[in-house]
Design an enzyme around this catalytic site. Structure first.
Site, PDB file in Angstrom:
ATOM      1  N   TYR A  33       5.931  34.842  -3.307  1.00 40.22           N
ATOM      2  CA  TYR A  33       5.078  34.751  -2.129  1.00 40.22           C
ATOM      3  C   TYR A  33       5.827  35.233  -0.897  1.00 40.22           C
ATOM      4  O   TYR A  33       7.048  35.384  -0.895  1.00 40.22           O
ATOM      5  CB  TYR A  33       4.564  33.325  -1.928  1.00 40.22           C
ATOM      6  CG  TYR A  33       5.544  32.348  -1.314  1.00 40.22           C
ATOM      7  CD1 TYR A  33       5.432  31.984   0.028  1.00 40.22           C
ATOM      8  CD2 TYR A  33       6.571  31.786  -2.058  1.00 40.22           C
ATOM      9  CE1 TYR A  33       6.319  31.081   0.603  1.00 40.22           C
ATOM     10  CE2 TYR A  33       7.454  30.877  -1.503  1.00 40.22           C
ATOM     11  CZ  TYR A  33       7.331  30.538  -0.171  1.00 40.22           C
ATOM     12  OH  TYR A  33       8.225  29.646   0.396  1.00 40.22           O
ATOM     13  N   ARG A  52      11.091  42.588   1.104  1.00 40.56           N
ATOM     14  CA  ARG A  52      11.542  41.422   0.336  1.00 40.56           C
ATOM     15  C   ARG A  52      10.570  41.107  -0.794  1.00 40.56           C
ATOM     16  O   ARG A  52      10.987  40.700  -1.886  1.00 40.56           O
ATOM     17  CB  ARG A  52      11.715  40.207   1.240  1.00 40.56           C
ATOM     18  CG  ARG A  52      12.324  39.007   0.502  1.00 40.56           C
ATOM     19  CD  ARG A  52      12.665  37.875   1.429  1.00 40.56           C
ATOM     20  NE  ARG A  52      11.482  37.327   2.082  1.00 40.56           N
ATOM     21  CZ  ARG A  52      11.527  36.342   2.984  1.00 40.56           C
ATOM     22  NH1 ARG A  52      12.695  35.819   3.340  1.00 40.56           N
ATOM     23  NH2 ARG A  52      10.416  35.894   3.550  1.00 40.56           N
ATOM     24  N   ARG A 101      -2.054  29.935 -22.793  1.00 47.02           N
ATOM     25  CA  ARG A 101      -0.723  29.599 -22.309  1.00 47.02           C
ATOM     26  C   ARG A 101       0.333  30.049 -23.313  1.00 47.02           C
ATOM     27  O   ARG A 101       0.200  29.834 -24.514  1.00 47.02           O
ATOM     28  CB  ARG A 101      -0.620  28.086 -22.095  1.00 47.02           C
ATOM     29  CG  ARG A 101       0.702  27.606 -21.514  1.00 47.02           C
ATOM     30  CD  ARG A 101       0.701  26.089 -21.396  1.00 47.02           C
ATOM     31  NE  ARG A 101       1.913  25.596 -20.764  1.00 47.02           N
ATOM     32  CZ  ARG A 101       3.054  25.339 -21.408  1.00 47.02           C
ATOM     33  NH1 ARG A 101       3.126  25.558 -22.721  1.00 47.02           N
ATOM     34  NH2 ARG A 101       4.108  24.879 -20.768  1.00 47.02           N
ATOM     35  N   LYS A 151      11.988  34.846  -3.682  1.00 48.51           N
ATOM     36  CA  LYS A 151      11.040  33.948  -2.996  1.00 48.51           C
ATOM     37  C   LYS A 151       9.895  33.602  -3.949  1.00 48.51           C
ATOM     38  O   LYS A 151       8.797  34.160  -3.883  1.00 48.51           O
ATOM     39  CB  LYS A 151      10.519  34.596  -1.711  1.00 48.51           C
ATOM     40  CG  LYS A 151       9.872  33.598  -0.738  1.00 48.51           C
ATOM     41  CD  LYS A 151       9.576  34.265   0.584  1.00 48.51           C
ATOM     42  CE  LYS A 151       8.888  33.317   1.565  1.00 48.51           C
ATOM     43  NZ  LYS A 151       9.760  32.221   1.999  1.00 48.51           N
ATOM     44  N   GLU A 183      20.893  25.734   2.772  1.00 48.58           N
ATOM     45  CA  GLU A 183      19.841  26.069   3.740  1.00 48.58           C
ATOM     46  C   GLU A 183      18.923  24.876   3.916  1.00 48.58           C
ATOM     47  O   GLU A 183      19.092  23.839   3.268  1.00 48.58           O
ATOM     48  CB  GLU A 183      19.056  27.293   3.275  1.00 48.58           C
ATOM     49  CG  GLU A 183      18.440  27.147   1.903  1.00 48.58           C
ATOM     50  CD  GLU A 183      17.902  28.464   1.357  1.00 48.58           C
ATOM     51  OE1 GLU A 183      17.639  29.391   2.136  1.00 48.58           O
ATOM     52  OE2 GLU A 183      17.731  28.563   0.128  1.00 48.58           O
ATOM     53  N   LEU A 207      17.836  31.995   0.371  1.00 46.14           N
ATOM     54  CA  LEU A 207      16.822  33.018   0.597  1.00 46.14           C
ATOM     55  C   LEU A 207      17.317  33.998   1.656  1.00 46.14           C
ATOM     56  O   LEU A 207      17.907  33.589   2.664  1.00 46.14           O
ATOM     57  CB  LEU A 207      15.520  32.372   1.062  1.00 46.14           C
ATOM     58  CG  LEU A 207      14.362  33.344   1.285  1.00 46.14           C
ATOM     59  CD1 LEU A 207      13.899  33.929  -0.044  1.00 46.14           C
ATOM     60  CD2 LEU A 207      13.209  32.651   1.983  1.00 46.14           C
TER      61      LEU A 207
END
Length: 287
Positions: A33, A52, A101, A151, A183, A207
């Site tokens: 995301y 990114r 799945r 991310k 972070e 990140l």
């Protein structure tokens, strides 16, 4: 007002948007995301977020389901139809929804990826009162997976960290691994000592923040000294100032760490100046 969202090529009212229960983002957090801020109806650092995003997709061996140009058009259309002056645009891409799945990746030729975008209207984002008073953080152990540079939508532990902070009556948490700060739960972390800005160097451990990159670039251009290295919570407690950066907070001062006030407990001089520079310069390049 009901928001208009974007799902797999369609603009829909949010209450009509649906994805499959077999979507791998839902079942396995198999997705990435980005969050792009909007100021004065314009996108802040869209190019950085697009780069990114591509890196995250590549690292997970996922295809790119939409071109950068088309993605920009979707962002702009959502800003327009939802009348966003200040706010955020959330983008999520998953590996899609196979017939059932399975741990094995589905064939991308037969399983189209899922792409979702929606807006969040946040008036006052640039002039947040919190930027004048600062936030208070606690420290917690970093128990996330090792590839934090990607991310992904694996946000359970950061969410738990924010809840730990809330339970302690504070605003956020800084995560610590092997004795050093990595972070914040959804932001990069910094301390200021003697006008020197100190923040952890880029690696798989954190990140690669888009706001981080811009803030450090602007700081150097303003002749501020920047040192990229590890620091401890104890060192942070002795700092003159501290702050965080993210697309949703820009540059936000930290005035307390684990109950210890930094300096005189008030927002210092370096952080507000960095925030001012960041907002001014970013708006110049907003699209």
């Amino acid at each position: 007002m009901t928001r208009t969202v974007y799902v797999n090529g369609e603009y829909l009212p949010e209450n009509e948007a649906k994805i499959s229960i077999f979507d791998r983002g839902f079942l396995m957090a198999d997705g990435v995301y980005e969050v792009t801020s909007v100021l004065e109806g314009k996108l802040i650092d869209f190019d950085g977020h697009a780069v990114r995003l591509q890196r995250s997709l590549d690292e997970l061996d996922m295809q790119t389901p939409i071109s950068k140009e088309d993605l920009l058009e979707v962002h702009r259309e959502l800003v327009r139809v939802n009348e966003i002056d200040e706010g955020m645009i959330y983008l999520q891409i998953t590996r899609g929804a196979p017939d059932d799945r399975d741990f094995v990746f589905p064939d991308p030729e037969t399983t189209p990826q899922t792409i979702v975008l929606f807006t969040q209207n946040k008036p006052g984002l640039a002039n947040s009162p919190t930027a004048k008073t600062g936030i208070k953080v606690i420290s917690i152990e970093d128990e996330r997976w090792g590839r934090r540079d990607i991310k992904t939508v694996q946000l359970l532990y950061p969410s738990m960290g924010k809840m730990m902070a809330k339970k302690a009556g504070k605003d956020d948490a800084w995560m610590v691994e092997d004795g050093f700060v990595t972070e914040g739960t959804s932001n990069n972390a910094y301390i200021v000592k003697g006008n020197k800005i100190i923040t952890r160097a880029l690696s798989n451990d954190i990140l690669h923040g888009i706001t981080r990159a811009a803030v450090l670039r602007f700081a150097r251009e303003a002749q501020m000294e920047v040192e990229e290295r590890n620091f401890t919570i104890d060192e942070a407690k002795q700092a003159d100032e501290a702050f965080i950066t993210s697309a949703s907070t820009f540059v936000m001062p930290v005035v307390e760490i684990d109950g210890v006030s930094l300096g005189d407990g008030k927002v210092g001089s370096v952080t507000p100046r960095l925030r001012e520079i960041y907002l001014e310069e970013s708006l110049k390049k907003a699209i």
